[in-house]
Enzyme design. Structure first.
Site: not given
Ligand code: NDP
Ligand code: 2IT
Length: 448
Positions: A126, A166
Site C-alpha cells: 500500500k 484508493d
Molecule cells: P474515494 O476517494 O473515491 O471516496 C472516498 C469517500 O469516503 C468520499 O465520499 C469521502 O468523502 C469519504 N471519506 C474519505 N475519508 C473520509 C473521512 N476521513 N471521513 C469521512 N468521510 C471520508 O475512495 P474509494 O471509494 O476508492 O475508497 C473508499 C474506501 O474503500 C476506503 O476505505 C478504501 O481504502 C476502500 N477500498 C477502495 C477500493 C477501490 O478499488 N477504490 C478497493 C477496496 C477498498 P470526501 O469526498 O468528502 O472526502
Molecule cells: O484497498 C484496496 O484493495 C484497493 N484500494 C484496491 C487495490 C488495487 O490494487 O486494486
C-alpha cells in the site's frame, strides 16, 4: 504468554503511535489464535508471525511540487511493500491529508490477506501521501502525481509492485502517474491498475469494488436464507466504492436510502439517484449539498461532533464504504436497534473492533472488508493478466469472473470458519483462509 500475545506486544512496542496498524494486527492475530496454537512450535521457530507483521520494505520519500501560485509545496510519500510470498506487491495509493505511515501499514497488512483470499497471485502493499487533492486544479494534481512517480518509479514494476487507486486516487491520478512512469522508464507495461480504457485499463475495474461487495453480500444472505431484493440499504461514502455499491444494490432490487461524504450525509427515502450522484461526485467533484439541491426527495444533514449520521437511519443492510473506524459502538447499537441484519464492509476496517463484536453478538451477519471489498484488487489482478497477454476482455467476461471470485471468497471464509469451530464468524474465517495460504508460501520459501 502465548505466541499471539507476544507478537502483538512486540508490534505495539516496535511501532509506537500507529493505532490503526495495532488495531489491524490485533484483529487478525486474535482470530488466528486457534490456528497458531495448533502449530505454535513450528511457527515460533520460524518466527513466522514476526515476519508477517514486519513489512519487507518501507519507502518514505519527499514529494515537492509547485502550486498554481508558484509556491513550492512538500508532501510525504509512502510505499510499504509488505509481503511478496504469493505474488508481486499489490495495493492502492491513498491521497488524503490524514495519511501517515501507520495508516499505510494497516492498509498494507490487511491487503496481504485480502489479496490471498482472491485466489490470485498478488502480494500485499500500500502507499500514498498526505497530499490533499480536494480543491486542487488539474495542473496541480498533475504536478503532484509526476513528482510522486519520479521517486516511486525506482521501486515498482509490472512484476515487482503494482500500485492502484484508493481514497483520493482515481482515473485522473492514475493517468498522470502512468504517463510519468512511462516517460521515465520507457516501458509500456502493466505497472499500475485502474488505468483508462484507452491505455491498458480493464473494463469493469471502475465498478469492481462496489459490484463485488454486492455479489458477496448477496451470496452471504443467500447462504443464510435471506434475499437482498426489497431490502432497505444504508451506504456511507460517495466515492468510487460507494457509487457502484449503490448502483449494484439497486440492480439487485434493494432500495439505497443514504450516502455521505466527509462533511455531510444524504437521506433520500425514494432511493439514491445514481446518475445524479455520479454527476455531482465524478464529474463536478462537488459536495453532497449539490445532490440535495437537485433532488426534492433528498434531505441533507451536516455532520456534527464527529457523529456518523447514516447509521441512525432505519435499514436492513449497512454497507460502510468511506473510511476506517467510521462505524463505532454507538452506531452498531443504533443499527441493531433499528433491525439491521447484515453489515458488509466496502471500506477498509470501517467498523471498530467493539462495534464488530457487538454486531456479531447480536446476530448481525458481518463480512469484513478484506473479503467484502476484495473485488477491486481482484479485478486489478485481472487487469494485470490482460496487460500480460496484450488482450482485453469484454465487460461481461470481467464481471462474470469478478462474480465468481466473490462467491468463491465467501465460501472459502464460510468453510474456514466452520472448520475451525467458529461457524458464522466471517471475520475469523477470512483471516484464517487468507493467512493459511500466505503462511504456507512463506514456509516453503525459507527464511526470507
Ligand atoms: P474515494 O476517494 O473515491 O471516496 C472516498 C469517500 O469516503 C468520499 O465520499 C469521502 O468523502 C469519504 N471519506 C474519505 N475519508 C473520509 C473521512 N476521513 N471521513 C469521512 N468521510 C471520508 O475512495 P474509494 O471509494 O476508492 O475508497 C473508499 C474506501 O474503500 C476506503 O476505505 C478504501 O481504502 C476502500 N477500498 C477502495 C477500493 C477501490 O478499488 N477504490 C478497493 C477496496 C477498498 P470526501 O469526498 O468528502 O472526502
Ligand atoms: O484497498 C484496496 O484493495 C484497493 N484500494 C484496491 C487495490 C488495487 O490494487 O486494486
Amino acid at each position: 504468554m502465548s505466541y499471539v500475545d507476544e507478537v502483538y506486544e512486540l508490534v505495539v512496542a516496535k511501532n509506537p503511535a500507529q493505532p490503526e496498524f495495532h488495531q489491524a494486527v490485533k484483529e487478525v492475530l486474535e482470530s488466528l489464535r486457534v490456528v497458531i496454537e495448533a502449530n505454535e512450535e513450528q511457527y515460533r521457530k520460524d518466527a513466522l508471525l514476526e515476519r508477517l507483521v514486519t513489512p519487507e520494505r518501507q519507502l518514505l520519500f519527499r514529494v515537492p511540487w509547485v502550486d498554481d501560485k508558484g509556491q513550492v509545496q512538500v508532501n510525504n510519500g509512502f510505499r510499504v511493500q509488505f509481503n511478496s510470498a504469493i505474488g508481486p506487491y499489490k495495493g492502492g495509493l491513498r491521497l488524503h491529508p490524514s495519511v501517515n505511515l501507520g495508516i499505510i501499514k494497516f492498509l498494507g497488512f490487511e491487503q496481504i490477506f485480502k489479496n490471498s483470499l482472491t485466489g490470485l497471485p498478488i502480494g500485499g502493499g500500500k502507499g500514498g501521501s498526505d497530499f490533499d487533492p480536494k480543491g486542487k486544479s488539474d495542473r496541480e494534481i498533475m504536478a503532484f502525481c509526476q513528482s510522486f512517480m519520479t521517486e516511486l518509479y525506482k521501486y515498482i514494476g509490472a512484476d515487482t509492485d503494482v500500485p492502484a487507486g484508493d481514497i483520493g486516487t482515481g482515473g485522473r491520478e492514475i493517468g498522470f502517474m502512468y504517463g510519468q512512469y512511462k516517460r521515465l522508464t520507457g516501458l509500456y507495461e502493466g505497472v499500475l491498475t485502474g488505468k483508462g480504457l484507452t491505455y491498458g485499463g480493464s473494463l469493469a475495474r471502475t465498478e469492481a469494488t462496489g459490484y463485488g461487495l454486492l455479489y458477496l453480500t448477496e451470496e452471504m444472505l443467500k447462504c443464510n436464507g435471506k434475499d437482498i431484493a426489497g431490502k432497505t440499504v444504508a451506504v456511507s461514502g460517495s466515492g468510487n466504492v460507494a457509487i457502484y455499491a449503490v448502483q449494484k444494490a439497486q440492480q439487485l432490487g434493494a432500495k439505497v436510502v443514504t450516502v455521505s461524504d466527509s462533511t455531510g450525509w444524504i437521506y433520500d427515502p425514494e432511493g439514491i439517484d445514481v446518475a445524479l450522484l455520479k454527476e455531482v461526485k465524478e464529474v463536478k467533484r462537488a459536495r453532497l449539498t449539490e445532490y440535495a439541491a437537485a433532488r426534492k426527495s433528498a434531505e441533507y444533514h451536516e455532520k456534527k461532533n464527529g457523529e456518523h449520521g447514516v447509521w441512525n437511519v432505519k435499514c436492513d443492510i449497512a454497507l460502510p464504504c468511506a473510511t476506517q473506524n467510521e462505524l463505532d459502538l454507538e452506531d452498531a447499537k443504533a443499527l441493531v436497534a433499528n433491525g439491521c441484519f447484515a453489515v458488509a464492509e466496502g471500506a477498509n476496517m470501517p467498523t471498530t473492533m467493539e462495534a464488530t463484536e457487538y454486531l456479531q453478538k447480536n446476530g448481525v451477519l458481518f463480512c469484513p472488508g478484506k473479503a467484502a471489498n476484495a473485488g477491486g484488487v481482484a479485478t486489478s489482478a485481472l487487469e494485470m493478466s490482460q496487460n500480460s497477454e496484450r488482450l482485453s476482455w469484454t465487460f461481461e467476461e470481467v464481471d462474470a469472473k469478478l462474480k465468481g471470485i466473490m462467491v468463491n471468497i465467501f465460501h472459502n471464509l464460510d468453510d474456514a470458519a466452520k472448520k475451525y469451530g467458529m461457524a458464522g464468524n466471517y471475520v475469523a474465517g477470512a483471516n484464517i483462509a487468507g493467512f493459511l495460504k500466505v503462511a504456507e508460501a512463506m514456509t516453503a520459501q525459507g527464511v526470507v
